[in-house]
Design an enzyme around this catalytic site. Structure first.
Site, mmCIF file in Angstrom:
data_model
loop_
_atom_site.group_PDB
_atom_site.id
_atom_site.type_symbol
_atom_site.label_atom_id
_atom_site.label_comp_id
_atom_site.label_asym_id
_atom_site.label_seq_id
_atom_site.Cartn_x
_atom_site.Cartn_y
_atom_site.Cartn_z
ATOM 1 N N GLY A 1 0.792 -1.236 0.000
ATOM 2 C CA GLY A 1 0.000 0.000 0.000
ATOM 3 C C GLY A 1 0.819 1.279 0.000
ATOM 4 N N ASN B 1 1.744 2.970 -2.623
ATOM 5 C CA ASN B 1 1.079 3.884 -3.569
ATOM 6 C C ASN B 1 -0.209 4.440 -2.972
ATOM 7 O OD1 ASN B 1 2.392 4.225 -6.302
ATOM 8 N ND2 ASN B 1 2.572 2.017 -6.024
ATOM 9 N N MET C 1 -3.709 -7.000 -7.349
ATOM 10 C CA MET C 1 -3.201 -8.119 -8.133
ATOM 11 C C MET C 1 -4.293 -9.056 -8.666
ATOM 12 S SD MET C 1 -0.276 -6.964 -8.105
ATOM 13 C CE MET C 1 1.136 -7.933 -8.560
ATOM 14 N N LYS C 2 -5.509 -8.577 -8.765
ATOM 15 C CA LYS C 2 -6.576 -9.378 -9.381
ATOM 16 C C LYS C 2 -6.961 -8.741 -10.708
ATOM 17 C CE LYS C 2 -7.265 -12.522 -6.326
ATOM 18 N NZ LYS C 2 -7.103 -13.935 -6.635
ATOM 19 N N ILE C 3 -7.405 -9.585 -11.625
ATOM 20 C CA ILE C 3 -7.820 -9.052 -12.924
ATOM 21 C C ILE C 3 -9.325 -8.822 -12.906
ATOM 22 C CG2 ILE C 3 -8.011 -9.587 -15.387
ATOM 23 C CD1 ILE C 3 -5.289 -11.064 -15.063
ATOM 24 N N LEU C 4 -9.728 -7.620 -13.264
ATOM 25 C CA LEU C 4 -11.157 -7.289 -13.261
ATOM 26 C C LEU C 4 -11.775 -7.645 -14.613
ATOM 27 C CD1 LEU C 4 -10.719 -3.837 -11.509
ATOM 28 C CD2 LEU C 4 -11.768 -5.872 -10.481
ATOM 29 N N ASN D 1 -4.555 2.561 -13.446
ATOM 30 C CA ASN D 1 -3.672 1.557 -12.847
ATOM 31 C C ASN D 1 -2.237 2.058 -12.928
ATOM 32 O OD1 ASN D 1 -2.806 -0.988 -11.782
ATOM 33 N ND2 ASN D 1 -2.243 -1.633 -13.852
ATOM 34 N N HIS E 1 1.636 0.538 -13.145
ATOM 35 C CA HIS E 1 2.324 -0.713 -13.464
ATOM 36 C C HIS E 1 3.835 -0.482 -13.432
ATOM 37 C CE1 HIS E 1 2.727 -4.706 -15.148
ATOM 38 N NE2 HIS E 1 3.650 -4.217 -15.953
HETATM 39 C C1 GAR Z 1 3.847 -1.448 -7.239
HETATM 40 O O1 GAR Z 1 5.142 -1.527 -7.732
HETATM 41 C C2 GAR Z 1 2.856 -1.496 -8.394
HETATM 42 O O2 GAR Z 1 3.291 -0.822 -9.550
HETATM 43 C C3 GAR Z 1 2.764 -2.962 -8.629
HETATM 44 O O3 GAR Z 1 2.757 -3.541 -7.344
HETATM 45 C C4 GAR Z 1 3.472 -2.695 -6.449
HETATM 46 C C5 GAR Z 1 2.572 -2.390 -5.278
HETATM 47 O O4 GAR Z 1 3.265 -1.684 -4.286
HETATM 48 N N1 GAR Z 1 1.593 -3.302 -9.390
HETATM 49 C C6 GAR Z 1 1.524 -4.316 -10.220
HETATM 50 O O5 GAR Z 1 2.439 -5.093 -10.410
HETATM 51 C C7 GAR Z 1 0.191 -4.469 -10.913
HETATM 52 N N2 GAR Z 1 0.270 -5.422 -11.966
HETATM 53 P P1 GAR Z 1 2.462 -0.935 -3.139
HETATM 54 O O6 GAR Z 1 1.457 -1.924 -2.560
HETATM 55 O O7 GAR Z 1 3.523 -0.570 -2.130
HETATM 56 O O8 GAR Z 1 1.779 0.278 -3.744
#
Ligand code: GAR
Length: 193
Positions: A20, A22, A95-98, A112, A114
């Site tokens: 979390g 982000n 990490m789930k696909i909608l 999103n 990435h």
């Molecule tokens: C982040 O690096 C984000 O870009 C990635 O997971 C991490 C979450 O970090 N997202 C993906 O890989 C989506 N496919 P956080 O929970 O500390 O924000």
């Protein structure tokens, strides 16, 4: 582009699965005067997500939806979003696909982040794959979500240099620092601010 109506901030739900960080940066941003969004809801598929226990999420409504063997779960989420008058969704390490159906209900209003320079390295394990390919740069991308994985229209990207002896962990840390700056910037861009 999303249109702002009146002076009210756009009610936003942030979807998370893990740490979390982000989410934390989005909440911080949402409290600034220039932010067009407020974070009104945090949704997680994972009851153990650390992001649910961050200090600055205390006062925000949170709900866990278990996706396992629950094929109507998206309908329940949609109902919950509607009850809470949510207008926009930010996926932040979700990490789930909608499904296409879900995405269509919030067409053009799901963002999103990435951890790669899309269209390169969609999906998982992005950092290791970039290192294995001897890429000189990696980075992060904020994009609109469409029904194809990590393929919606790109809003903003930030490049990060891959150094010698880079590991997936060191790269992930560097990219994450940039993610925290990029997501707010991308939101401002979406609102033409
Ligand atoms: C982040 O690096 C984000 O870009 C990635 O997971 C991490 C979450 O970090 N997202 C993906 O890989 C989506 N496919 P956080 O929970 O500390 O924000």
């Amino acid at each position: 582009m999303v249109k702002l109506t009146g002076y009210k901030k756009v009610k936003t739900a942030v979807f998370i699965s893990g740490t979390g960080s982000n989410l934390k940066s989005l909440i911080k941003f949402s409290k600034t005067r220039k932010s067009p969004i407020s974070v009104n809801l945090i949704i997680s598929n994972n009851p153990k997500a650390k992001g649910l226990r961050l200090e600055n999420v205390n006062k925000i409504k949170k709900k866990v939806f278990s996706f396992e063997k629950n094929y109507k779960i998206e309908d329940k989420i949609l109902t919950f979003l509607e009850e809470n008058e949510i207008q926009m969704i930010c996926l932040a390490g979700f990490m789930k696909i909608l499904s296409r159906n879900f995405i269509n209900k919030f067409k053009g209003k799901i963002l999103n982040i990435h951890p790669s320079l899309l269209p390169k390295y969609k999906g998982l394990n992005t950092h290791q794959r970039a290192i294995n390919d001897n890429e000189k740069f990696s980075g992060c991308t904020v994009h609109f979500v469409n029904s194809k994985l990590d393929s919606g229209k790109i809003i903003l990207q930030k490049k990060v240099k891959i150094t010698e002896n880079e590991t997936k962990n060191s790269l992930a840390r560097k990219v994450l620092v940039q993610e925290h700056k990029l997501y707010p910037k991308a939101i401002l861009k979406v609102f033409n601010l």
